[in-house]
Design an enzyme around this catalytic site. Structure first.
Site, mmCIF file in Angstrom:
data_model
loop_
_atom_site.group_PDB
_atom_site.id
_atom_site.type_symbol
_atom_site.label_atom_id
_atom_site.label_comp_id
_atom_site.label_asym_id
_atom_site.label_seq_id
_atom_site.Cartn_x
_atom_site.Cartn_y
_atom_site.Cartn_z
ATOM 1 C CD GLN A 84 -1.224 -0.434 3.666
ATOM 2 O OE1 GLN A 84 -1.635 0.475 4.370
ATOM 3 N NE2 GLN A 84 -1.591 -1.708 3.818
ATOM 4 C CG HIS A 86 -0.768 5.657 3.442
ATOM 5 N ND1 HIS A 86 -1.873 4.838 3.405
ATOM 6 C CD2 HIS A 86 0.130 5.039 4.243
ATOM 7 C CE1 HIS A 86 -1.649 3.772 4.169
ATOM 8 N NE2 HIS A 86 -0.441 3.871 4.683
ATOM 9 C CD GLU A 121 1.610 3.404 7.805
ATOM 10 O OE1 GLU A 121 1.997 2.235 7.562
ATOM 11 O OE2 GLU A 121 0.415 3.747 7.760
ATOM 12 C CG HIS A 254 4.080 1.048 3.733
ATOM 13 N ND1 HIS A 254 3.673 2.158 3.020
ATOM 14 C CD2 HIS A 254 3.160 0.886 4.716
ATOM 15 C CE1 HIS A 254 2.558 2.643 3.543
ATOM 16 N NE2 HIS A 254 2.220 1.879 4.572
ATOM 17 N NE ARG A 273 -6.152 -2.460 1.317
ATOM 18 C CZ ARG A 273 -7.030 -1.585 1.796
ATOM 19 N NH1 ARG A 273 -7.725 -0.845 0.941
ATOM 20 N NH2 ARG A 273 -7.222 -1.456 3.085
#
Length: 389
Positions: A84, A86, A121, A254, A273
């Site tokens: 995935q 972001h 993240e 990642h 994804r």
């Protein structure tokens, strides 16, 4: 003010059967336990442990606290998560507005942008080994990996596709190849790559890529015929030891593989994804936001800002993560930049703020609404708080 909180483990299929239970010192539930969310995210807000069971978002609103800009998690992977990436904040705002205008229901399986926020993240390993695929490996290294595999036609076709064409740089080559593979037009490549990794003629010991091939073989066995296997083959393998961390900024692919960690992210649910999942994959949109630049994985080195206090600074305004090795002899006192969450991961941790006191055991947490917090006892705790703007 201190607000003790807890939550139930989410039973995603990729979760570990044992890691969270072992951390909390209890018997396994018998089902995969993938994540425990500590925060006020509406997808799974924590409960307030004061006998009322109120969701944390309601409890914070009652005392005038704005929604938290971050979400803290315990994450336990027993198999690969989906590959995935972001979006950036601008990409998220544009995508959210586009899907709103198109009338795509926010709970629809094909919905990509659930909010207008980005989702950087960071994850810190709690297990002795935490493996992840993060970012894209330099093409020269991937060509060497492919040359170590049995020379099946699909493997040769992939190697040929990864050769530079005219003035293409590595990023352009990878963008082209990923789009081709994920479009579903490269089934022979997927099948032959899986066969080369899992077949009797596969020889990891002499390849120079033993660790990578072991991870890719497991992916091939767990996700047969999934084109994400090819994407995974292009990615860096990272093996973190306990206390080490990695960061996934906007656009970086990642896929966590296995292990237990503390994860902190911006409060968003925007995920695009790129394989290893039965969920919806929007290839054109992924290819629009993905960063296909190559290089080493983005590791975050902890900075010891005080004895036994380690800061993991990812350089984003949404969050900051600190690890505290608490002792009875030296209480760690920390100023806070806003509402914080303290999560215990070993031992018995004592948290004090604003005249309140709470004791935490592994896998339990408390929200701190105060200018500072003191952490003592004997154990380890992580402190999540807003970043410095």
């Amino acid at each position: 003010m201190l607000i003790p909180i807890s939550n139930s483990a989410r039973d995603y299929a990729w979760g570990s059967d044992t890691l969270i239970a072992e951390l909390q010192g209890r018997e396994p539930s018998g089902t995969p336990e993938a994540e425990i969310w500590f925060g006020d995210h509406p997808g799974s807000p924590s409960r307030v442990d004061d006998g009322t069971g109120r969701p944390l978002d309601r409890a914070l609103a009652e005392v005038g606290v704005e929604p938290l800009p971050y979400l803290l998690k315990l994450l336990a992977a027993g198999m690969s998560l989906s590959i995935q990436a972001h979006p950036s904040r601008d990409q998220a705002a544009e995508g959210f507005a586009r899907e709103e205008q198109a009338g795509v229901p926010r709970d629809a399986a094909e919905r990509l942008y659930k909010d207008e926020n980005h989702k950087p993240e960071i994850i810190v390993a709690l297990s002795e080994r935490f493996r992840a695929l993060v970012g894209l490996r330099p093409l020269a290294e991937t060509r060497r990996l492919l040359s170590s595999l049995p020379g099946r036609p699909g493997v040769r076709a992939l190697a040929a596709a990864l050769d530079e064409v005219d003035d293409e740089d590595d990023a352009a080559v990878l963008h082209r190849v990923m789009g081709w593979v994920l479009s579903g037009e490269a089934t022979e490549v997927v099948d032959d790559l899986a066969a080369a990794l899992t077949g009797a003629d596969a020889d990891d010991a002499t390849s120079g890529f033993a660790a990578e091939r072991a991870v890719l073989r497991r992916i091939a066995e767990q996700f047969p015929a999934d084109p994400g296997l090819v994407v995974a083959t292009l990615m860096n393998l990272v093996e973190l030891s306990r206390g080490e961390a990695l960061f996934a900024p906007a656009g970086v692919l990642h896929a966590y593989q296995d292990g237990l960690g503390v994860e902190l992210m911006a409060a968003s649910d925007n995920v695009l994804r790129g394989g290893l999942t039965p969920k919806h994959i929007d290839v054109p949109e992924l290819m629009r936001i993905v960063d296909t630049g190559t290089g080493p994985a983005p590791i975050v080195e902890p900075d010891e800002i005080a004895p036994g206090v380690f800061s993991y600074d990812a350089g984003v305004p949404d969050f900051r993560l600190v690890r505290v090795e608490a002792t009875f002899e030296a209480v760690a006192e920390m100023p806070l930049t806003g509402p914080a969450i303290v999560l215990a991961t070993t031992g018995d941790v004592v948290v004090e703020a604003g005249g309140d006191r709470v004791e935490l055991v592994p896998g339990t947490a408390a929200v701190v609404i105060a200018a500072s917090v003191a952490i003592g006892g004997a154990g380890e705790a992580f402190v999540a708080q807003p970043g410095r703007r």
